[in-house]
Motif scaffolding. Structure first.
Motif, PDB file in Angstrom:
ATOM      1  N   UNK A 126      44.855  24.822  38.739  1.00 19.62           N
ATOM      2  CA  UNK A 126      46.269  25.133  38.535  1.00 19.62           C
ATOM      3  C   UNK A 126      46.726  26.346  39.339  1.00 19.62           C
ATOM      4  N   UNK A 127      45.830  27.286  39.583  1.00 19.59           N
ATOM      5  CA  UNK A 127      46.184  28.541  40.234  1.00 19.59           C
ATOM      6  C   UNK A 127      46.444  28.331  41.727  1.00 19.59           C
ATOM      7  N   UNK A 128      47.335  29.128  42.305  1.00 17.92           N
ATOM      8  CA  UNK A 128      47.713  28.955  43.716  1.00 17.92           C
ATOM      9  C   UNK A 128      46.804  29.696  44.696  1.00 17.92           C
ATOM     10  N   UNK A 129      45.940  30.594  44.235  1.00 17.08           N
ATOM     11  CA  UNK A 129      44.968  31.322  45.039  1.00 17.08           C
ATOM     12  C   UNK A 129      45.585  31.982  46.273  1.00 17.08           C
ATOM     13  N   UNK A 130      46.443  32.974  46.081  1.00 18.19           N
ATOM     14  CA  UNK A 130      47.032  33.672  47.236  1.00 18.19           C
ATOM     15  C   UNK A 130      45.996  34.389  48.085  1.00 18.19           C
ATOM     16  N   UNK A 131      44.864  34.767  47.487  1.00 14.33           N
ATOM     17  CA  UNK A 131      43.784  35.404  48.252  1.00 14.33           C
ATOM     18  C   UNK A 131      42.789  34.418  48.817  1.00 14.33           C
ATOM     19  N   UNK A 132      43.052  33.123  48.601  1.00 11.70           N
ATOM     20  CA  UNK A 132      42.262  32.041  49.183  1.00 11.70           C
ATOM     21  C   UNK A 132      40.791  32.059  48.752  1.00 11.70           C
ATOM     22  N   UNK A 133      39.894  31.589  49.627  1.00 13.21           N
ATOM     23  CA  UNK A 133      38.488  31.428  49.251  1.00 13.21           C
ATOM     24  C   UNK A 133      37.871  32.761  48.862  1.00 13.21           C
ATOM     25  N   UNK A 134      38.289  33.826  49.529  1.00 14.40           N
ATOM     26  CA  UNK A 134      37.741  35.146  49.205  1.00 14.40           C
ATOM     27  C   UNK A 134      38.085  35.535  47.771  1.00 14.40           C
ATOM     28  N   UNK A 135      39.285  35.211  47.324  1.00 14.64           N
ATOM     29  CA  UNK A 135      39.677  35.525  45.944  1.00 14.64           C
ATOM     30  C   UNK A 135      38.849  34.717  44.959  1.00 14.64           C
ATOM     31  N   UNK A 141      33.239  22.317  44.767  1.00 21.43           N
ATOM     32  CA  UNK A 141      32.112  22.558  45.670  1.00 21.43           C
ATOM     33  C   UNK A 141      31.988  24.042  45.998  1.00 21.43           C
ATOM     34  N   UNK A 142      33.104  24.715  46.227  1.00 18.92           N
ATOM     35  CA  UNK A 142      33.077  26.150  46.504  1.00 18.92           C
ATOM     36  C   UNK A 142      32.583  26.933  45.292  1.00 18.92           C
ATOM     37  N   UNK A 143      33.057  26.533  44.117  1.00 21.25           N
ATOM     38  CA  UNK A 143      32.627  27.197  42.877  1.00 21.25           C
ATOM     39  C   UNK A 143      31.123  27.080  42.699  1.00 21.25           C
ATOM     40  N   UNK A 144      30.595  25.868  42.883  1.00 21.59           N
ATOM     41  CA  UNK A 144      29.149  25.655  42.763  1.00 21.59           C
ATOM     42  C   UNK A 144      28.388  26.481  43.794  1.00 21.59           C
ATOM     43  N   UNK A 145      28.898  26.559  45.001  1.00 25.73           N
ATOM     44  CA  UNK A 145      28.250  27.337  46.063  1.00 25.73           C
ATOM     45  C   UNK A 145      28.169  28.817  45.689  1.00 25.73           C
ATOM     46  N   UNK A 146      29.281  29.375  45.192  1.00 27.01           N
ATOM     47  CA  UNK A 146      29.290  30.798  44.848  1.00 27.01           C
ATOM     48  C   UNK A 146      28.441  31.080  43.609  1.00 27.01           C
ATOM     49  N   UNK A 147      28.417  30.147  42.662  1.00 24.89           N
ATOM     50  CA  UNK A 147      27.550  30.325  41.486  1.00 24.89           C
ATOM     51  C   UNK A 147      26.094  30.394  41.924  1.00 24.89           C
ATOM     52  N   UNK A 148      25.679  29.481  42.790  1.00 24.22           N
ATOM     53  CA  UNK A 148      24.294  29.487  43.270  1.00 24.22           C
ATOM     54  C   UNK A 148      23.993  30.772  44.043  1.00 24.22           C
ATOM     55  N   UNK A 149      24.951  31.233  44.836  1.00 28.36           N
ATOM     56  CA  UNK A 149      24.748  32.438  45.635  1.00 28.36           C
ATOM     57  C   UNK A 149      24.554  33.662  44.745  1.00 28.36           C
TER      58      UNK A 149
END
Length: 480
Positions: A372-381, A342-350
């Motif tokens: 698979x990735x742990x995303x240490x920078x979270x949503x911003x990353x 859902x976040x990926x789709x949101x940022x693609x549309x943006x």
């Protein structure tokens, strides 16, 4: 009547699915026995996810006291033309206008019926009109125009519906945030860098009775102690060289909200002055002897464990307990990976809008890598990764080759201790396939093998989950 609804009266169903109102009927125990398609569309749920379930299970933001259906079942009296903001189990925030009626048969209460309409957009438009009228009146009386940066009349732009995600942790955060918004108590928001703490803070402000008041933000790590004190509490002429009579941020935020970011970076001597304002509602400008009363709500944030900050003497223990009246934790992205699609789709549309691109989705390999990735920078990353990819791709699909270098080289980096330990005999697709399989199995285990519930947890359509299970050879085991 209820037995007919449970059996499915086709004619009635056809009629009620074509009205503009959402219709929901519960039996004497609070179990939903009828739920039309309008209600399903409004809540972002399927009828199968609601029918046969208790009303409080479907709407986690409601309680026995706040649910009109439960109240009508208790009192036997109707509730008419009321407005309420609720958070659904998918994390959607909806404002509704509703009436709830008791259902009697032969003088015996057998259930309740709720008829409601989604007025979220109408409410937002009416509030915006009021804000524009206030700005117009102010500009006429003051002879100046408001700046265009005041996107919601108070320099904020985010509401709870901007917090993307339907994971259980996010739904709980939104539910608690909505409840907290109604009060004026201090709030402490805790979360790692990049999780979206300021979005939560702005959402609380814009859901509160203070939403038409000012919203003022200050990073406590941005200035030295002497300057920060004058910024927060104001100055009087002559208090130090060059000082003028100026209000501080507390006074500027009077009637609204003051957001203090990185509160643990505030010098300890200033923390004691902050504590006094929180406890007594009064302050002293620098160099002044006159107490000034302020009505400012403080919401503080920290990206470190506040109890650890107390142990390290970075945060006064008395201030911590005063701020910690209400504590909200914003979960890191690695704890809610089901929200990644859902976040990926949101940022693609943006970024399609910002960059004039026509990207539609990410490739299967990219999606697996994201899980698979742990995303240490979270949503911003994640947002920056999508922005990078959309700047370099010329097609409609984001492939692995379009991602930032540190993501492309994950199979050699060894940075993710949980899922990125690469053995020489395994390829990246094999590793990602195993990670995906584990994520799907965990969701199915939590949902008791229910594919629809698991799909909601993962933030993907049921059909997509069924397809992935088929590819992994698991569909027959869980097909129900």
């Amino acid at each position: 009547m209820l037995s007919r609804l449970q059996e499915g009266d086709t004619c009635l169903d056809l009629v009620l699915n074509h009205v503009e109102e959402a219709v929901q009927v519960v039996n004497r125990e609070g179990i939903t026995v009828y739920y039309n398609q309008v209600a399903a569309d409004m809540d972002g749920l399927s009828q199968d996810e609601v029918l046969g379930k208790h009303i409080l299970q479907v709407y986690p933001s409601l309680t026995l006291e706040t649910s009109s259906l439960m109240r009508v079942l208790e009192t036997g009296k109707p509730v008419l033309n009321q407005q309420q903001t609720i958070v659904t189990s998918t994390g959607k925030t909806v404002t509704i206008l509703y009436s709830t009626f008791p259902l009697y048969r032969n003088g015996v209460l057998i259930g309740a019926c709720d008829i409601s309409r989604d007025i979220t957009k109408i409410k937002e438009l009416s509030e915006r009109v009021m804000e524009l009228q206030a700005e117009l009146l102010d500009s006429k009386t003051s002879g100046r125009k408001k700046t265009k940066n005041q996107e919601m009349g108070n320099f904020t732009r985010y509401t709870f519906n901007d917090l993307i995600g339907s994971h259980e942790l996010m739904v709980k955060l939104k539910v608690l945030g909505q409840r907290v918004a109604a009060s004026s108590s201090p709030v402490l928001v805790v979360g790692e860098t990049g999780t979206g703490k300021e979005l939560v803070v702005q959402s609380i402000h814009n859901a509160s009775p203070r939403k038409h008041g000012p919203f003022v933000a200050q990073n406590c790590a941005a200035f030295p102690a002497t300057l920060l004190e004058s910024i927060l509490f104001g100055t009087v002429k002559g208090s130090f060289t060059g000082a003028e009579d100026r209000p501080g941020l507390f006074e500027l935020a009077d009637g609204g909200t003051l957001f203090l970011d990185e509160i643990n970076s505030m010098p300890l001597e200033l923390q004691s002055k902050l504590l006094r304002v929180l406890q007594e509602g009064v302050l002293l400008r620098v160099g002044d002897t006159k107490l000034r009363k302020v009505d400012t709500r403080v919401i503080a944030c920290t990206n470190v464990d506040p109890e650890e900050a107390v142990r390290k003497k970075e945060l006064r223990v008395d201030l911590y307990y005063r701020l910690n009246v209400v504590s909200l934790r914003v979960p890191p992205l690695r704890e809610r990976k089901s929200d990644i699609p859902a976040l990926t789709s949101h940022f693609i549309n943006m970024y399609n809008r910002k960059l004039g691109r026509r990207v539609t989705h990410v490739s299967e390999e990219t999606g697996m890598l994201f899980f698979a990735y742990s995303w240490p920078g979270n949503v911003r990353e994640l947002q920056h990764a999508i922005e990078h990819a959309m700047n370099v791709t010329s097609g409609q699909v984001i492939e692995l080759e379009h991602l930032p270098a540190h993501l492309r080289q994950l199979n050699n980096s060894g940075t993710d201790s949980e899922s990125m330990v690469v053995k020489g005999e395994h390829s990246l697709p094999e590793i990602l396939k195993n990670v995906e399989k584990r994520c799907l199995l965990e969701a199915l285990q939590k949902s008791g093998g229910n594919i629809s519930k698991a799909a909601v947890q993962l933030g993907i359509p049921r059909q997509t989950l069924q397809y992935r299970l088929k590819i992994l050879g698991l569909l027959q085991k869980y097909n129900s």
